[in-house]
Design a protein around this motif. Structure first.
Motif, PDB file in Angstrom:
ATOM      1  N   LEU A  41       1.007  -1.258  -0.225  1.00 57.96           N
ATOM      2  CA  LEU A  41       0.193  -0.006  -0.338  1.00 57.96           C
ATOM      3  C   LEU A  41       1.009   0.850   0.094  1.00 57.96           C
ATOM      4  O   LEU A  41       0.574   2.524  -0.270  1.00 57.96           O
ATOM      5  CB  LEU A  41      -0.879  -0.307   1.268  1.00 57.96           C
ATOM      6  N   ALA A  42       2.256   1.071   0.368  1.00 59.95           N
ATOM      7  CA  ALA A  42       2.837   2.093   0.883  1.00 59.95           C
ATOM      8  C   ALA A  42       3.058   2.742  -0.959  1.00 59.95           C
ATOM      9  O   ALA A  42       3.457   3.945  -0.729  1.00 59.95           O
ATOM     10  CB  ALA A  42       3.951   2.268   1.613  1.00 59.95           C
ATOM     11  N   TRP A  43       3.691   1.622  -1.051  1.00 58.76           N
ATOM     12  CA  TRP A  43       4.681   2.589  -2.584  1.00 58.76           C
ATOM     13  C   TRP A  43       3.714   2.117  -3.508  1.00 58.76           C
ATOM     14  O   TRP A  43       3.653   3.656  -4.846  1.00 58.76           O
ATOM     15  CB  TRP A  43       5.527   0.913  -3.072  1.00 58.76           C
ATOM     16  N   LEU A  44       2.086   1.685  -3.630  1.00 53.89           N
ATOM     17  CA  LEU A  44       1.122   2.060  -4.934  1.00 53.89           C
ATOM     18  C   LEU A  44       0.889   3.122  -4.192  1.00 53.89           C
ATOM     19  O   LEU A  44       0.601   4.419  -5.314  1.00 53.89           O
ATOM     20  CB  LEU A  44       0.245   1.202  -4.409  1.00 53.89           C
ATOM     21  N   SER A  45      -0.108   3.260  -3.279  1.00 51.27           N
ATOM     22  CA  SER A  45       0.290   5.213  -2.649  1.00 51.27           C
ATOM     23  C   SER A  45       1.498   6.100  -3.201  1.00 51.27           C
ATOM     24  O   SER A  45       0.467   7.352  -3.846  1.00 51.27           O
ATOM     25  CB  SER A  45      -0.245   5.226  -1.383  1.00 51.27           C
ATOM     26  N   VAL A 103      -3.608   7.670   8.376  1.00 51.82           N
ATOM     27  CA  VAL A 103      -4.069   8.588   8.088  1.00 51.82           C
ATOM     28  C   VAL A 103      -3.501   9.628   7.411  1.00 51.82           C
ATOM     29  O   VAL A 103      -4.073  10.340   6.520  1.00 51.82           O
ATOM     30  CB  VAL A 103      -5.215   9.197   9.607  1.00 51.82           C
ATOM     31  N   ALA A 104      -2.648  10.477   8.052  1.00 54.46           N
ATOM     32  CA  ALA A 104      -1.773  10.872   7.494  1.00 54.46           C
ATOM     33  C   ALA A 104      -1.674  11.347   6.075  1.00 54.46           C
ATOM     34  O   ALA A 104      -1.963  12.011   5.236  1.00 54.46           O
ATOM     35  CB  ALA A 104      -0.496  11.446   8.239  1.00 54.46           C
ATOM     36  N   SER A 105      -0.964  10.597   5.469  1.00 56.47           N
ATOM     37  CA  SER A 105      -1.107   9.225   3.890  1.00 56.47           C
ATOM     38  C   SER A 105      -2.082   9.473   2.772  1.00 56.47           C
ATOM     39  O   SER A 105      -2.043  10.290   2.205  1.00 56.47           O
ATOM     40  CB  SER A 105      -0.635   8.478   3.872  1.00 56.47           C
ATOM     41  N   ALA A 106      -3.413   8.777   3.675  1.00 53.89           N
ATOM     42  CA  ALA A 106      -4.793   9.112   2.642  1.00 53.89           C
ATOM     43  C   ALA A 106      -4.886  10.140   2.607  1.00 53.89           C
ATOM     44  O   ALA A 106      -5.441  10.778   1.489  1.00 53.89           O
ATOM     45  CB  ALA A 106      -5.498   8.035   3.686  1.00 53.89           C
ATOM     46  N   ILE A 203      -7.722  13.386 -15.673  1.00 58.09           N
ATOM     47  CA  ILE A 203      -8.352  12.952 -15.634  1.00 58.09           C
ATOM     48  C   ILE A 203      -7.474  11.319 -14.607  1.00 58.09           C
ATOM     49  O   ILE A 203      -8.101  10.695 -13.218  1.00 58.09           O
ATOM     50  CB  ILE A 203      -9.280  12.516 -15.783  1.00 58.09           C
ATOM     51  N   VAL A 204      -6.719  11.485 -15.060  1.00 56.10           N
ATOM     52  CA  VAL A 204      -5.829   9.707 -15.301  1.00 56.10           C
ATOM     53  C   VAL A 204      -5.083   9.422 -13.805  1.00 56.10           C
ATOM     54  O   VAL A 204      -5.574   9.327 -12.835  1.00 56.10           O
ATOM     55  CB  VAL A 204      -4.891   9.104 -16.493  1.00 56.10           C
ATOM     56  N   PRO A 205      -3.876  10.554 -13.904  1.00 57.22           N
ATOM     57  CA  PRO A 205      -3.310  11.369 -12.642  1.00 57.22           C
ATOM     58  C   PRO A 205      -4.398  11.030 -11.446  1.00 57.22           C
ATOM     59  O   PRO A 205      -3.977  10.547 -10.160  1.00 57.22           O
ATOM     60  CB  PRO A 205      -2.381  11.552 -12.897  1.00 57.22           C
ATOM     61  N   ALA A 206      -5.313  11.883 -11.242  1.00 58.68           N
ATOM     62  CA  ALA A 206      -6.513  12.201 -10.371  1.00 58.68           C
ATOM     63  C   ALA A 206      -6.825  11.117 -10.104  1.00 58.68           C
ATOM     64  O   ALA A 206      -7.217  10.722  -8.007  1.00 58.68           O
ATOM     65  CB  ALA A 206      -7.171  13.534 -10.638  1.00 58.68           C
ATOM     66  N   THR A 207      -7.693  10.266 -10.727  1.00 58.64           N
ATOM     67  CA  THR A 207      -7.860   8.858 -10.100  1.00 58.64           C
ATOM     68  C   THR A 207      -7.681   8.093  -9.566  1.00 58.64           C
ATOM     69  O   THR A 207      -7.645   7.280  -8.202  1.00 58.64           O
ATOM     70  CB  THR A 207      -8.622   8.618 -11.652  1.00 58.64           C
ATOM     71  N   LEU A 208      -6.429   8.455 -10.095  1.00 55.58           N
ATOM     72  CA  LEU A 208      -5.629   7.013  -9.576  1.00 55.58           C
ATOM     73  C   LEU A 208      -4.715   7.445  -8.244  1.00 55.58           C
ATOM     74  O   LEU A 208      -4.964   7.058  -6.786  1.00 55.58           O
ATOM     75  CB  LEU A 208      -4.096   6.556 -10.132  1.00 55.58           C
ATOM     76  N   GLN A 209      -4.611   8.506  -7.774  1.00 62.58           N
ATOM     77  CA  GLN A 209      -3.955   9.166  -6.369  1.00 62.58           C
ATOM     78  C   GLN A 209      -5.522   9.194  -5.917  1.00 62.58           C
ATOM     79  O   GLN A 209      -4.941   8.352  -4.312  1.00 62.58           O
ATOM     80  CB  GLN A 209      -3.887  10.609  -6.849  1.00 62.58           C
ATOM     81  N   ALA A 210      -6.534   9.149  -5.560  1.00 65.15           N
ATOM     82  CA  ALA A 210      -7.478   9.320  -5.015  1.00 65.15           C
ATOM     83  C   ALA A 210      -8.243   7.957  -4.434  1.00 65.15           C
ATOM     84  O   ALA A 210      -7.976   7.482  -3.444  1.00 65.15           O
ATOM     85  CB  ALA A 210      -9.057   9.690  -5.657  1.00 65.15           C
ATOM     86  N   GLY A 211      -8.186   7.183  -5.696  1.00 59.58           N
ATOM     87  CA  GLY A 211      -7.610   5.483  -5.280  1.00 59.58           C
ATOM     88  C   GLY A 211      -7.132   4.749  -4.521  1.00 59.58           C
ATOM     89  O   GLY A 211      -7.787   4.507  -3.748  1.00 59.58           O
ATOM     90  N   ALA A 213      -5.583   6.233  -2.207  1.00 62.18           N
ATOM     91  CA  ALA A 213      -5.762   6.703  -1.046  1.00 62.18           C
ATOM     92  C   ALA A 213      -6.319   6.303  -0.372  1.00 62.18           C
ATOM     93  O   ALA A 213      -6.216   5.717   1.145  1.00 62.18           O
ATOM     94  CB  ALA A 213      -5.914   8.242  -0.970  1.00 62.18           C
ATOM     95  N   ILE A 214      -7.449   5.761  -1.087  1.00 60.79           N
ATOM     96  CA  ILE A 214      -8.974   4.920  -0.394  1.00 60.79           C
ATOM     97  C   ILE A 214      -7.909   3.911   0.166  1.00 60.79           C
ATOM     98  O   ILE A 214      -8.678   3.243   1.463  1.00 60.79           O
ATOM     99  CB  ILE A 214      -9.915   4.808  -1.033  1.00 60.79           C
ATOM    100  N   MET A 215      -7.606   3.041  -0.379  1.00 58.90           N
ATOM    101  CA  MET A 215      -6.998   2.210  -0.310  1.00 58.90           C
ATOM    102  C   MET A 215      -6.680   1.836   1.224  1.00 58.90           C
ATOM    103  O   MET A 215      -5.999   0.448   2.159  1.00 58.90           O
ATOM    104  CB  MET A 215      -6.054   1.258  -1.534  1.00 58.90           C
ATOM    105  N   VAL A 216      -5.281   2.826   0.816  1.00 58.51           N
ATOM    106  CA  VAL A 216      -4.404   2.481   2.798  1.00 58.51           C
ATOM    107  C   VAL A 216      -5.163   3.182   3.577  1.00 58.51           C
ATOM    108  O   VAL A 216      -5.338   2.720   4.743  1.00 58.51           O
ATOM    109  CB  VAL A 216      -3.205   4.215   2.184  1.00 58.51           C
ATOM    110  N   LEU A 217      -6.292   3.815   3.472  1.00 60.78           N
ATOM    111  CA  LEU A 217      -7.041   4.224   5.232  1.00 60.78           C
ATOM    112  C   LEU A 217      -7.948   2.950   4.849  1.00 60.78           C
ATOM    113  O   LEU A 217      -8.339   3.079   6.260  1.00 60.78           O
ATOM    114  CB  LEU A 217      -8.402   5.223   4.504  1.00 60.78           C
ATOM    115  N   THR A 218      -8.496   2.488   4.024  1.00 63.25           N
ATOM    116  CA  THR A 218      -9.380   1.360   4.468  1.00 63.25           C
ATOM    117  C   THR A 218      -8.447  -0.299   4.902  1.00 63.25           C
ATOM    118  O   THR A 218      -9.274  -1.164   4.861  1.00 63.25           O
ATOM    119  CB  THR A 218     -10.800   0.542   3.395  1.00 63.25           C
TER     120      THR A 218
END
Length: 459
Positions: A41-45, A103-106, A203-211, A213-218
């Motif tokens: 999760l760390a490297w993907l985010s 939490v800080a990362s997400a 739209i591509v990088p913005a969607t990737l970054q948000a996705g 972040a949600i994975m890290v948080l959950t």
């Protein structure tokens, strides 16, 4: 009265752990919780954050025509992107100490993802510079990822873990150089104007970054034993006050400042190169947008092996020669990187420049991995602060090199600036000789007190 610890269930992990429940081995094909899941999760985010930040430089040749950007505007925007990262990285260290890396990362990723999407609406040089400044905040996740790995992996393998996470994440900068021009080309092939195509591409990088972040948080977990929230509620007032003491302890540790300086001229130089290299090959060797992007991509893609190799080398030299081995290998690799950077600016042929750039990328990225092979040993109590200081040093170095050498106000060509950047790298290796640990020694001296466990961190 507190419930006795014996009522708590014994923790069982899928990887070998030490007495602090930190993993002593890396199983890269495993996604088991908490250690290996946190690793992936760390490297993907962080990968998503690098992809977002460096999705802009490969499109500069068409963005500058659309927005009427001068070379000064482009230089100021590059400086702005790194300046934003300085403040966010400084804040990220204490934030990890207080809220935990997850939490800080997400939070940082979710806040900056809409800013990346706003590139679709940029219409003036001023708004372009402002957005680059705000997008740069996302790179603070480098600090949270290194903090997270240092919380999950023991001293004998933390260098490799930090190197792999940062190295694989930095590949995002290389893939952005390659993929963003291709996305624009695909969109324009659908009879969509280039004016609209490069905007839609973000739209591509913005969607990737948000996705991510949600994975890290959950899906993530802060510590082997659980999340920070579970433990913060149990802290006494004295323990909460120790956060401030930890901050002060970290800021007064001279080793942290030296590592920040060293990192300024390895990772800082790497970020500056990511910012200028596509445009450099486009302008100097008259390449088209896609070819220049592909050449520039090879610089960032080298992170797949080079930065992790720095972490592996640091741990190997640590096992063989202790702290002296870690410091000597850092000094030597960064010195070679500086010499290759000088050579890159002096080579006049296309293929000679490509080969020199590739060699330079291997060594400068390995130097970054070697730097964070030392960071976890500086201070256990102030790990977040030291990580933040060192990480911020990288962005300070990027600002300095961009401002001094590539701001658009200089009288010398880009290739001269690249060679001068290499000289700065060479001089930055000198302070490494001053780093000394009483229980482990330094480059020239052995320990002055009986050594503790080889991998026991300084309190």
């Amino acid at each position: 009265m507190e419930t006795p610890n014996k009522t708590e269930p014994e923790l069982v992990f899928s990887v070998p752990v030490d007495s602090d429940n930190k993993a002593t081995e890396l199983k890269l094909l495993s996604f088991s919780t908490p250690h290996m899941r946190a690793f992936h999760l760390a490297w993907l985010s962080l990968f998503a954050c690098f992809f977002s930040t460096f999705s802009i430089p490969p499109l500069l040749p068409i963005i500058r025509d659309e927005l009427n950007l001068t070379q000064a505007h482009i230089g100021h925007a590059g400086i702005a992107s790194f300046t934003g990262s300085i403040f966010s990285r400084l804040a990220m260290g204490p934030a990890c100490d207080i809220f935990g890396p997850r939490v800080a990362s997400a939070t940082v990723s979710l806040v900056t993802a809409p800013v990346v999407l706003s590139m679709c609406l940029v219409s003036s040089p001023l708004s372009f510079i402002l957005l680059r400044f705000l997008i740069g905040f996302s790179l603070a996740n480098f600090v949270s990822s290194q903090f997270w790995m240092s919380s999950m992996f023991s001293g004998c393998t933390v260098g490799v873990a930090n190197g792999l996470v940062a190295g694989w994440a930095n590949v995002g900068s290389g893939l952005a150089q390659l993929i963003m021009p291709l996305i624009v080309a695909i969109i324009t092939s659908l009879n969509i104007s280039s004016f609209l195509a490069w905007r839609v591409a973000f739209i591509v990088p913005a969607t990737l970054q948000a996705g991510t972040a949600i994975m890290v948080l959950t899906l993530g977990q802060d510590l082997p034993e659980g999340n920070y929230k579970q433990f913060s509620s149990r802290k006494t007032n004295d323990e909460k006050e120790s956060v401030f003491k930890g901050l002060l302890h970290g800021l007064l540790n001279y080793r942290g400042w030296i590592l920040a300086l060293v990192y300024a001229f390895c990772f800082g130089v790497e970020m500056t190169t990511d910012n200028i290299i596509a445009q450099y090959f486009y302008d100097r060797f008259n390449l088209d947008l896609e070819t220049a992007g592909a050449v520039a991509a090879s610089f960032g893609l080298a992170n797949i092996v080079s930065r992790p190799a720095g972490g592996v080398l640091s741990d190997l030299m640590g096992r063989l020669f202790g702290m002296r081995g870690r410091l000597w290998s850092l000094w030597l690799v960064q010195l070679v990187a500086g010499l290759l950077c000088v050579a890159l600016g002096r080579v006049g042929s296309l293929w000679g420049s490509i080969l020199t750039m590739f060699g330079f990328s291997l060594f400068v990225q390995a130097a970054s991995g070697l730097t964070f092979g030392v960071v976890p040993f500086v201070s256990n109590r102030s790990l977040g602060v030291i990580s933040g200081m060192t990480g911020s040093g990288g962005t300070v170095g990027a600002v300095v090199t961009q401002l001094l050498l590539f701001s658009g106000s200089n009288k010398f060509p880009t290739q001269t600036g690249i060679s001068l950047m290499g000289l700065l790298m060479i001089f930055s290796t000198l302070p490494i000789t001053l780093i000394y640990f009483p229980q482990w020694g330094g480059m020239f001296c052995g320990p002055s007190i009986p050594p503790d466990d080889c991998y026991q961190l300084i309190a």
